[in-house]
Design an enzyme around this catalytic site. Structure first.
Site, PDB file in Angstrom:
ATOM      1  N   LYS A   1      -2.598  -2.177   8.501  1.00 20.08           N
ATOM      2  CA  LYS A   1      -3.131  -1.878   8.878  1.00 20.08           C
ATOM      3  C   LYS A   1      -3.612  -2.798  10.669  1.00 20.08           C
ATOM      4  O   LYS A   1      -2.879  -3.921  10.639  1.00 20.08           O
ATOM      5  CB  LYS A   1      -4.781  -2.465   8.445  1.00 20.08           C
ATOM      6  CG  LYS A   1      -4.857  -1.412   6.509  1.00 20.08           C
ATOM      7  CD  LYS A   1      -6.293  -1.615   6.180  1.00 20.08           C
ATOM      8  CE  LYS A   1      -6.842  -0.863   4.616  1.00 20.08           C
ATOM      9  NZ  LYS A   1      -7.280  -1.227   4.199  1.00 20.08           N
TER      10      LYS A   1
ATOM     11  N   HIS B   1      -2.979   2.621  -6.218  1.00 13.05           N
ATOM     12  CA  HIS B   1      -3.139   1.624  -5.604  1.00 13.05           C
ATOM     13  C   HIS B   1      -3.765   0.398  -6.852  1.00 13.05           C
ATOM     14  O   HIS B   1      -4.002  -0.661  -6.830  1.00 13.05           O
ATOM     15  CB  HIS B   1      -4.966   1.480  -5.454  1.00 13.05           C
ATOM     16  CG  HIS B   1      -5.612   0.941  -4.108  1.00 13.05           C
ATOM     17  ND1 HIS B   1      -4.911   0.341  -2.956  1.00 13.05           N
ATOM     18  CD2 HIS B   1      -6.898   0.090  -3.693  1.00 13.05           C
ATOM     19  CE1 HIS B   1      -5.923  -0.110  -2.378  1.00 13.05           C
ATOM     20  NE2 HIS B   1      -6.689  -0.937  -2.651  1.00 13.05           N
TER      21      HIS B   1
ATOM     22  N   ARG C   1      -0.500  -1.575  -7.287  1.00  6.82           N
ATOM     23  CA  ARG C   1      -1.012  -2.805  -6.357  1.00  6.82           C
ATOM     24  C   ARG C   1      -2.177  -3.895  -7.188  1.00  6.82           C
ATOM     25  O   ARG C   1      -1.845  -4.574  -6.287  1.00  6.82           O
ATOM     26  CB  ARG C   1      -1.331  -2.095  -4.325  1.00  6.82           C
ATOM     27  CG  ARG C   1      -1.875  -2.871  -3.536  1.00  6.82           C
ATOM     28  CD  ARG C   1      -1.675  -2.737  -2.172  1.00  6.82           C
ATOM     29  NE  ARG C   1      -2.887  -2.765  -1.337  1.00  6.82           N
ATOM     30  CZ  ARG C   1      -2.519  -4.436  -0.625  1.00  6.82           C
ATOM     31  NH1 ARG C   1      -0.974  -4.250  -0.480  1.00  6.82           N
ATOM     32  NH2 ARG C   1      -3.824  -4.756   0.267  1.00  6.82           N
TER      33      ARG C   1
ATOM     34  N   HIS D   1      -3.511  -8.698   3.396  1.00 11.50           N
ATOM     35  CA  HIS D   1      -5.148  -8.884   3.914  1.00 11.50           C
ATOM     36  C   HIS D   1      -5.685  -9.673   4.828  1.00 11.50           C
ATOM     37  O   HIS D   1      -5.170 -10.595   5.157  1.00 11.50           O
ATOM     38  CB  HIS D   1      -6.042  -9.465   2.634  1.00 11.50           C
ATOM     39  CG  HIS D   1      -5.946  -8.743   1.832  1.00 11.50           C
ATOM     40  ND1 HIS D   1      -6.486  -9.291   0.161  1.00 11.50           N
ATOM     41  CD2 HIS D   1      -6.104  -7.201   1.121  1.00 11.50           C
ATOM     42  CE1 HIS D   1      -6.644  -8.357  -0.849  1.00 11.50           C
ATOM     43  NE2 HIS D   1      -6.392  -7.183   0.347  1.00 11.50           N
TER      44      HIS D   1
ATOM     45  N   ARG E   1       0.707  -1.680  -0.236  1.00 17.22           N
ATOM     46  CA  ARG E   1       0.278   0.156  -0.201  1.00 17.22           C
ATOM     47  C   ARG E   1       0.561   1.473  -0.041  1.00 17.22           C
ATOM     48  O   ARG E   1       2.440   1.182   0.792  1.00 17.22           O
ATOM     49  CB  ARG E   1      -1.298   0.465   1.123  1.00 17.22           C
ATOM     50  CG  ARG E   1      -2.062  -1.354   1.319  1.00 17.22           C
ATOM     51  CD  ARG E   1      -2.847  -0.942   2.682  1.00 17.22           C
ATOM     52  NE  ARG E   1      -3.031  -2.257   3.256  1.00 17.22           N
ATOM     53  CZ  ARG E   1      -2.921  -3.346   3.398  1.00 17.22           C
ATOM     54  NH1 ARG E   1      -2.419  -3.623   4.046  1.00 17.22           N
ATOM     55  NH2 ARG E   1      -3.725  -4.318   3.493  1.00 17.22           N
TER      56      ARG E   1
ATOM     57  N   TYR F   1      -9.668 -11.536  -6.538  1.00 17.30           N
ATOM     58  CA  TYR F   1      -9.615 -11.487  -7.675  1.00 17.30           C
ATOM     59  C   TYR F   1      -9.966 -13.459  -7.900  1.00 17.30           C
ATOM     60  O   TYR F   1      -9.009 -12.914  -9.184  1.00 17.30           O
ATOM     61  CB  TYR F   1      -7.711 -11.604  -7.461  1.00 17.30           C
ATOM     62  CG  TYR F   1      -7.261 -10.366  -6.518  1.00 17.30           C
ATOM     63  CD1 TYR F   1      -7.471  -9.079  -7.952  1.00 17.30           C
ATOM     64  CD2 TYR F   1      -7.465  -9.742  -5.830  1.00 17.30           C
ATOM     65  CE1 TYR F   1      -7.175  -7.797  -7.439  1.00 17.30           C
ATOM     66  CE2 TYR F   1      -6.931  -8.450  -5.486  1.00 17.30           C
ATOM     67  CZ  TYR F   1      -6.473  -7.491  -6.155  1.00 17.30           C
ATOM     68  OH  TYR F   1      -5.738  -6.355  -5.490  1.00 17.30           O
TER      69      TYR F   1
END
Length: 318
Positions: A190, A261, A264, A287, A166, A296
């Site tokens: 995150k 993004h 990525r 994730h 990111r 995806y």
């Protein structure tokens, strides 16, 4: 307009809620999004015709009031997308749930029945790998002697495009997070969760060239960040977005939109097609839930179809 004492209470509770978000190690981008949406909520409350008659703080914390502000919001801008409205409502829900948990509101529930707008099933936008290579090699082909800022930008683009970082993860790297001899970096994602991410040989070379060029430029370093600005401090995400936009315009010769993004997503798309392994892509991208990575799965359709028919020999009856 809201009565002054109600407005002051709302301001203080929003401040406390955002502090709680920081304590929970939410990303700066998420917190800024909540702050912006709750600021809009406050402004829209002041526009409500009935707001002048509010006597208790709890009166402005109901679903009907929130829906009124959504109507006002869409009235001001009819072109608002479902994504924007969902973010707004989610910020409000999080705030109300915080008030319930901290006993500010005496409610028997902390979930709400208001149905969020459905999102279109938009697929991630990816860039072809050949285009990515042209983008990332452009500076070296067209500049005889790239300066340290060129090298810095190339490093960051490379990490997003080939290691799936990111933008906030790339700009947040410190010198202690880089293990060039092992082709790895330690990334803080995150929720302040860390993961080790492999990097390409090209990325290793470019980071070394960046550090060498930065040292030669005699930049006075004031930060432990790996990537710094002209004054030696860490750089903001907006700076890299602007550099990427300009770099793409120069390398592609068009005004084609290019965002961090997209780089990525291109990395994820490439690895899904090559490995057919969502678990690997989940770990690489950081994730939390595999459901995030499952966007995806459409890329794997040809592989699944081929694998299915190659491993079944059942024929129709003759």
């Amino acid at each position: 307009m809201l009565p002054l004492h109600i407005a002051e209470q709302l301001k203080q509770y929003i401040h406390d809620y955002l502090d709680n978000c920081r304590y929970r190690s939410m990303s700066p981008g998420t917190i800024e999004g909540y702050r912006s949406n709750l600021k809009q909520f406050t402004g829209l409350l002041h526009l409500r015709p009935n707001s002048t008659h509010v006597t208790e703080f709890s009166e402005i914390c109901t679903e009907p009031v929130m829906i009124e502000t959504v109507i006002l919001k869409t009235g001001q801008n009819p072109d608002l997308t479902a994504y924007t409205i969902r973010r707004y409502v989610c910020a409000w829900r999080g705030f109300i749930c915080y008030l319930v948990k901290t006993k500010v509101l005496d409610l028997s529930y902390d979930r709400f029945e208001f149905e969020l707008p459905k999102l279109p099933e938009a697929l991630p936008k990816a860039v072809d790998m050949d285009e990515l290579e042209n983008l990332l090699d452009y500076g070296l082909v067209h500049h005889d002697n790239p300066n340290w800022i060129d090298w810095r930008n190339l490093c960051i683009f490379e990490l997003m495009a080939y290691s799936g970082l990111r933008i906030s993860e790339a700009t947040g790297l410190t010198v202690n997070d880089v293990f060039l001899s092992q082709n790895q970096i330690r990334v803080t994602g995150k929720g302040s969760k860390t993961r080790l991410v492999p990097i390409t040989d090209c990325a290793v070379d470019r980071i070394r060239n960046y550090l060498k060029a930065r040292s030669a430029a005699n930049i006075k370093i004031k930060s432990n960040h790996l990537f710094v600005g002209r004054h030696g401090n860490g750089i903001g995400n907006s700076t890299i977005r602007l550099h990427l936009k300009e770099w793409a315009k120069q390398s592609m010769g068009t005004d084609r939109r290019m965002t961090p993004h997209m780089l990525r997503h291109s990395c994820a798309t490439h690895f899904v097609k090559k490995t057919h392994n969502l678990r690997f892509v989940q770990m690489l991208l950081g994730h939390k839930n595999i459901s995030t990575t499952q966007v995806y799965t459409h890329l794997d359709n040809d592989f699944v179809n081929t694998l299915f028919h190659n491993n079944h020999d059942r024929k129709t009856g003759e």
